[in-house]
Design a protein around this motif. Structure first.
Motif, mmCIF file in Angstrom:
data_model
loop_
_atom_site.group_PDB
_atom_site.id
_atom_site.type_symbol
_atom_site.label_atom_id
_atom_site.label_comp_id
_atom_site.label_asym_id
_atom_site.label_seq_id
_atom_site.Cartn_x
_atom_site.Cartn_y
_atom_site.Cartn_z
ATOM 1 N N UNK A 203 0.528 3.912 1.192
ATOM 2 C CA UNK A 203 0.512 4.612 2.482
ATOM 3 C C UNK A 203 1.700 4.199 3.353
ATOM 4 N N UNK A 204 2.164 2.949 3.166
ATOM 5 C CA UNK A 204 3.309 2.504 3.968
ATOM 6 C C UNK A 204 4.574 3.269 3.600
ATOM 7 N N UNK B 201 -1.216 -7.758 8.809
ATOM 8 C CA UNK B 201 -0.651 -6.826 7.849
ATOM 9 C C UNK B 201 -1.107 -7.186 6.444
ATOM 10 N N UNK B 202 -1.161 -8.489 6.206
ATOM 11 C CA UNK B 202 -1.610 -8.952 4.892
ATOM 12 C C UNK B 202 -3.096 -8.617 4.694
ATOM 13 N N UNK C 178 -4.774 -1.192 10.937
ATOM 14 C CA UNK C 178 -3.695 -2.138 11.203
ATOM 15 C C UNK C 178 -2.810 -1.612 12.328
ATOM 16 N N UNK D 39 -3.886 -4.622 4.520
ATOM 17 C CA UNK D 39 -2.972 -3.737 3.787
ATOM 18 C C UNK D 39 -3.729 -2.536 3.229
ATOM 19 N N UNK D 40 -5.044 -2.699 3.032
ATOM 20 C CA UNK D 40 -5.809 -1.578 2.482
ATOM 21 C C UNK D 40 -6.162 -0.555 3.565
ATOM 22 N N UNK E 216 -4.184 0.867 6.563
ATOM 23 C CA UNK E 216 -3.000 0.949 7.440
ATOM 24 C C UNK E 216 -3.298 1.533 8.817
ATOM 25 N N UNK F 135 0.856 -1.175 0.000
ATOM 26 C CA UNK F 135 0.000 0.000 0.000
ATOM 27 C C UNK F 135 0.901 1.236 0.000
ATOM 28 N N UNK G 168 4.432 -5.921 4.584
ATOM 29 C CA UNK G 168 3.801 -4.783 3.934
ATOM 30 C C UNK G 168 4.807 -4.061 3.049
#
Ligand SMILES: Nc1ncnc2c1ncn2[C@@H]1O[C@H](COP(=O)(O)OP(=O)(O)O)[C@@H](O)[C@H]1O
Ligand SMILES: [Mg+2]
Lengths: 579, 200
Positions: A82-83, B178-179, B188, B182-183, B185, A80, A103
Motif C-alpha cells: 500500500x505504501x 510505522x513498524x 498509521x 505496517x499492516x 497504513x 506494505x 516503511x
C-alpha cells in the motif's frame, strides 16, 4: 571477543567493529537468501541507495568466519504494498523522516564470494570457497581497503593461498575505493590460457599491453605477441595522446621486435630487429587450411591441397602456382588434374584462391634465414618477441597464415623440449604466452578443433605454451576452448550473446552478468577466474607516463640511447642455439 | 515520582484495564487528555493515560439553569468551584512499577478505591513511556478513541523531553508506529497526522 585476538589485527578490528556494532561502515542486515542465489540485505535507514553501486565489496562477520561478498543488485522495497500504491504525504518533512527507511527502504543483493576462516587462533586466516552463508540479521559492512588488499594479495612477490610463489600485479582499483590496489596473480594468469574481452575501444589493447609489461617485469613467462595493428612493440596509437610507449621502449633489453613488413616498421621508427620471411617451400596444407573460411576454400579444394602435398612434397605450393612448371610437366592444368584424380575446376578454383600468396612479400626465399628458428632462439634466451604485421595487419588472411604457421612450429618445438625433459622441471622450457588479437578468428568452432590454437587452449599448460586471447567477440569462440580459459578479463560488451559467452562455465553467472552489463564503456573491467580469488570489477590501471616510470622507463632523452645499445647488444651476441 | 506531585483526586471505580477517579480541582488544573497519572496499588504504582473526563450534571445545576435566563459570571464561577459531585476522570492502565522496575504491561492488580491519584513529572514520564511497548495497549483498547489518545500521549511524552530532543523523539515514535502498523497504513496515517508538525 577475546578468542579473536591475534596478529591479523585488521581482522580483529573487523570483528571488533561488528561486535561493538561500529555503525560507520555498516550497511544493513542479512534478511534472506541462499547459497545459490545470494543474500538479500535490508539497508539500514540512513543508507542512501544513491551512494551504493553494484560491484562494491562487503564483509559479513558471522560466527568465527568473515564472508566476503560483492553487491550484485540494488532494489527498492516496502513493508506494505500500500505504501507503493498510495505513497505517504512526502511534502511533509515529518512524514518523510518517519517513512524513509522504515516503511520504504532499500535492499541490496550480495553474492558471497569467499570466506575467511581459520582453524584456531594460532592459524593464519585463509580464504576459502563459500560453502554456506551467514545467518539471519548478520551485519553487512563495506569492506575496508585492508580487507580487499588481504583478499587479493599485496602488490609484489608473495605466496598464494596454497603457499606457492606468486607475483601480484596491480591491474586497477575497485570502482568506489580510493587508494586500493586490486592485484592479479601473474603466475596463475600465465599458467592457463587467459583472455581480455571487450568491444572495440574499451581498452583491450591497453590492458593487454599492461599485463604483458607485468609478465615481462616479473619474469613469469616469455611472450610472443602477434601484433596485428603494430601497437605492442614500439609507439602505439592512442585516442587521448599522440602516442604511447611500446614494450620495447619499456624493456629495451628484453624485447625483440620482429616484423613482417620491414618498410612500414622503419617508417614508424620501430627499428625492428629481424624481418620475418616464410619460404614458400615450407608452407604445408595445414598452414593454409585454417584460412578456408577467410579465403573461401571448399572441402574438395582443401582435399586437393593435401593431394598436391602428397604428390609433390615440400614445395607443392610453389609448383602448383607455377604455370611454366604445370605446362612443362602436364601440358596444362587438365593433365595435372587427371593425374591427381582431382576435378579440373577444383584445381583451377584453388589456384585462384591461393594466388593471393604471391602478393605477400614475406613469402620468399630471400630472407635472413629461418625465421622460426630465430624466434625460438630469442624465446629460449628469455627474450620477448613482438611480431609487427605492418601493412599486413589489415589482411586477415596474412595475419592468420603467419600466426598459424609460426605457432605450429614453435609449439612443436615446445612439445619436443618438454618431452625431452622427462618431467625434470629445471630442464623444461620457460612458459610461453602467445598473444593473439582477433582471437575468435583462430578459435571459432569451425576451426578451433583442428588448429594449433584450439590445441594449445585445450591442452592447458602441458607443454608450457598458453594463449593470451584478445578479442571483441567472445561468442565467436568455440565453447570448448572458452571453458578452458582460466582468467577472463572483460571490459564492456554490448551483445547479450557475448556476455553469455564470457560466463560459460562460471557459477553465480546471472548475478555477475548484471555487473558486467553495467560497466562503463571504457577502462572498467570484470576480472574473474584462475588468477583472482574472486570476481572483481576494476577501474583499469592507466597505461601512462606513471606506469612507464614504474616499469623502469626513465626519461625521454635517455631512451633512444638505451634502445640503440640494446639493439647492438642483440646483434653482437648470438643467443644460445637450441638443441 | 515524588510527593510534591500534584494530587488530582481519588479513585472512584477501578478495573483491570481502566480506573476512574474523582477530582474536585478547578477546570484549569485537571489533567489533560493523554496525560500520564499515577496511583498506588498495593506495594507498587499503577500508571494510566487519561482518556475521558466526565463532568456530570447535578440537581443544583439543573435548578439554576431552569430558574434564570440570565446568569451572573460570579455565580457561574462559584457554582463550578463548589460542585456537589466530582468530575470523573478515567485513565487507561498502561504500566506499573514494582520493586523499582517499570513494566509497560497491564498491572497485575488494579488500585483500590479512594487511592490518591497524582500527576507525573517530566522525568517520570520519560521513564515510564520509554520504549514503545504501551503503544499496543493503547491501540488495542476498544473503549477509547485510540488513535487520538495515542497521538496525545506521544505529544505529552515529547513535551517531557528536553527541548532539543523533542522533534527527534516524535520522529522515532513515528518510526516505531510505522513498524507496528505496517499492516494498516490508513490508521498509521491518521496517527502520524496528529503527531506531525512542530506544535505539540
Ligand atoms: N589503461 C588505459 N590507460 C590509458 N588509456 C586507456 C586505457 N585503456 C583505454 N584507454 C584509452 O582508450 C582508448 C581505446 O583503448 P584500446 O586499448 O585501443 O581499445 P581496444 O583495443 O579495446 O579497441 C585508448 O586509445 C586510450 O585513449
Ligand atoms: Mg585494440
Amino acid at each position: 571477543m577475546n578468542d579473536f585476538l591475534d596478529n591479523d589485527s585488521f581482522l580483529e578490528d573487523l570483528r571488533a567493529d561488528v561486535v561493538a556494532a561500529d555503525q560507520s561502515r555498516r550497511l544493513g542486515v542479512v534478511v534472506a537468501g541462499s547459497l545459490s542465489r545470494g543474500l538479500e540485505v535490508r539497508l539500514d535507514r540512513d543508507q542512501r541507495l544513491e551512494d551504493l553501486a553494484v560491484g562494491r565489496y562487503v564483509t559479513i562477520a558471522a560466527g568465527d568466519r568473515i564472508f566476503f561478498g560483492m553487491i550484485t543488485d540494488v532494489s527498492l522495497d516496502s513493508t506494505n504494498p500500500a505504501f507503493e500504491k498510495t505513497p505517504p504525504d512526502f511534502s511533509n518533512e515529518f512524514f518523510r523522516q518517519v517513512h524513509m527507511g522504515t516503511s520504504t527502504f532499500g535492499r541490496i543483493h550480495v553474492s558471497p564470494m569467499l570466506v575467511l576462516h581459520r582453524e584456531s587462533e594460532a592459524d593464519d586466516w585463509n580464504a576459502q570457497p563459500v560453502k554456506t552463508i551467514p545467518g539471519h540479521y548478520s551485519s553487512v559492512c563495506t569492506a575496508t581497503a585492508e580487507e580487499v588488499g588481504y583478499v587479493f594479495g599485496r602488490e609484489g612477490e608473495g605466496r598464494d593461498a596454497d603457499g606457492r610463489r606468486a607475483h601480484y600485479f596491480h591491474i586497477g582499483e575497485p570502482l568506489d575505493m580510493e587508494n586500493v590496489k586490486i592485484t592479479l596473480n601473474l603466475d596463475r594468469f600465465v599458467e592457463r590460457s587467459s583472455a581480455v574481452f571487450g568491444k572495440s575501444g574499451t581498452g583491450k589493447t591497453f590492458l593487454s599491453r599492461l599485463l604483458l609489461a607485468g609478465i615481462i617485469q616479473n619474469k613469469v613467462a616469455v611472450n610472443l605477441v602477434f601484433d596485428m595493428h603494430n601497437e605492442y612493440g614500439w609507439e602505439g596509437t592512442a585516442e587521448h595522446a599522440p602516442s604511447v610507449k611500446g614494450l620495447k621502449q619499456l624493456f629495451p633489453g628484453e624485447v625483440t621486435i620482429f616484423t613482417l613488413d620491414d618498410e612500414s616498421s622503419r617508417r614508424r621508427e620501430s627499428r625492428p630487429d629481424y624481418t620475418v620471411t616464410i619460404s614458400p617451400q615450407d608452407i604445408e596444407p595445414e598452414d593454409v587450411q585454417m584460412l578456408a573460411g577467410i579465403i573461401g576454400l571448399t572441402e574438395p579444394q582443401v582435399g586437393a591441397m593435401y593431394a598436391l602435398a602428397r604428390r609433390f612434397g615440400k614445395g607443392w605450393l610453389q609448383k602448383f602456382l607455377d604455370d611454366d612448371f604445370i605446362d612443362a610437366e602436364w601440358d596444362g592444368l587438365k593433365g595435372m588434374a587427371e593425374e591427381l584424380g582431382q576435378p579440373q575446376q577444383t584445381l583451377a578454383a584453388l589456384r585462384r584462391r591461393l594466388d593471393r600468396f604471391r602478393r605477400y612479400d614475406f613469402i620468399t626465399d630471400k630472407g635472413e634465414g629461418n625465421s622460426v628458428e630465430r624466434i625460438l632462439e630469442m624465446l629460449q634466451a628469455n627474450r620477448h618477441v613482438v611480431l609487427e604485421f605492418g601493412r599486413y595487419g589489415s589482411d586477415l588472411g596474412a595475419y592468420l597464415l603467419v600466426a598459424n604457421y609460426l605457432t605450429r612450429r614453435i609449439h612443436e618445438r615446445y612439445v619436443h623440449l618438454t618431452e625431452r625433459a622427462f618431467g625434470e622441471k629445471s630442464a623444461e622450457p620457460t612458459n610461453l604466452v602467445i598473444t593473439i588479437e582477433e582471437a575468435h578468428k583462430f578459435l571459432e568452432p569451425a576451426v578451433a578443433s583442428h588448429t594449433i590454437f584450439g590445441t594449445i587452449a585445450r591442452e592447458l599448460r602441458k607443454y608450457h605454451v598458453t594463449l593470451l586471447i584478445v578479442d571483441q567477440r567472445p561468442s565467436g569462440i568455440d565453447p570448448e576452448v572458452m571453458s578452458q580459459v582460466g582468467t577472463r578479463v572483460t571490459l564492456a560488451l554490448d551483445s547479450e550473446e557475448d556476455i553469455r559467452a564470457v560466463f560459460m562455465g562460471v557459477s553465480g553467472a546471472s548475478e555477475l552478468r548484471q555487473v558486467l552489463a553495467r560497466l562503463d564503456s571504457r577502462e572498467q573491467a570484470l576480472v574473474l577466474g584462475h588468477a583472482v580469488p574472486m570476481p572483481v570489477v576494476v577501474r583499469t590501471r592507466r597505461y601512462d607516463q606513471n606506469f612507464w616510470a614504474e616499469m623502469g622507463w626513465n626519461d625521454r632523452a635517455a631512451l633512444p640511447e638505451r634502445g640503440r645499445q640494446s639493439s647492438a647488444e642483440l646483434r653482437g651476441e648470438r643467443p644460445r642455439r637450441l638443441e | 515520582m515524588n510527593d510534591t506531585s500534584p494530587l488530582f483526586g481519588r479513585t472512584l471505580r477501578t478495573g483491570t484495564l481502566t480506573f476512574t477517579f474523582g477530582s474536585t480541582l478547578p477546570h484549569s488544573r485537571q489533567p489533560a487528555f493523554g496525560e500520564l497519572v499515577r496511583v498506588p496499588a498495593g506495594a507498587g504504582q499503577v500508571y494510566g493515560v487519561v482518556y475521558d473526563v466526565l463532568t456530570q450534571d447535578d440537581p443544583f445545576v439543573r435548578q439554576v439553569i431552569a430558574a434564570s435566563d440570565q446568569l451572573e459570571a460570579e455565580k457561574i464561577a462559584d457554582m463550578r468551584e463548589r460542585r456537589q459531585s466530582p468530575v470523573e476522570i478515567t485513565a487507561l492502565a498502561v504500566a506499573y512499577r514494582e520493586g523499582g522496575h517499570v513494566y509497560q504491561r497491564i498491572p497485575p492488580r488494579p488500585p483500590a478505591t479512594l487511592e490518591p491519584v497524582y500527576g507525573c513529572d517530566d522525568e517520570e514520564v520519560r521513564e515510564v513511556l520509554q520504549g514503545w511497548d504501551s503503544f499496543r495497549t493503547i491501540l488495542n483498547h476498544a473503549q477509547c478513541p485510540a488513535e487520538e489518545l495515542l497521538a496525545a500521549c506521544i505529544r505529552h511524552a515529547a513535551r517531557c523531553q528536553p527541548a532539543e530532543r523533542r522533534r527527534q523523539f516524535l520522529v522515532e515514535a513515528g518510526r516505531e508506529l510505522t513498524r507496528q502498523l505496517s499492516a494498516d497504513p490508513l490508521r498509521l496515517d491518521a496517527i502520524l497526522r496528529r503527531l506531525g508538525g512542530d506544535q505539540f
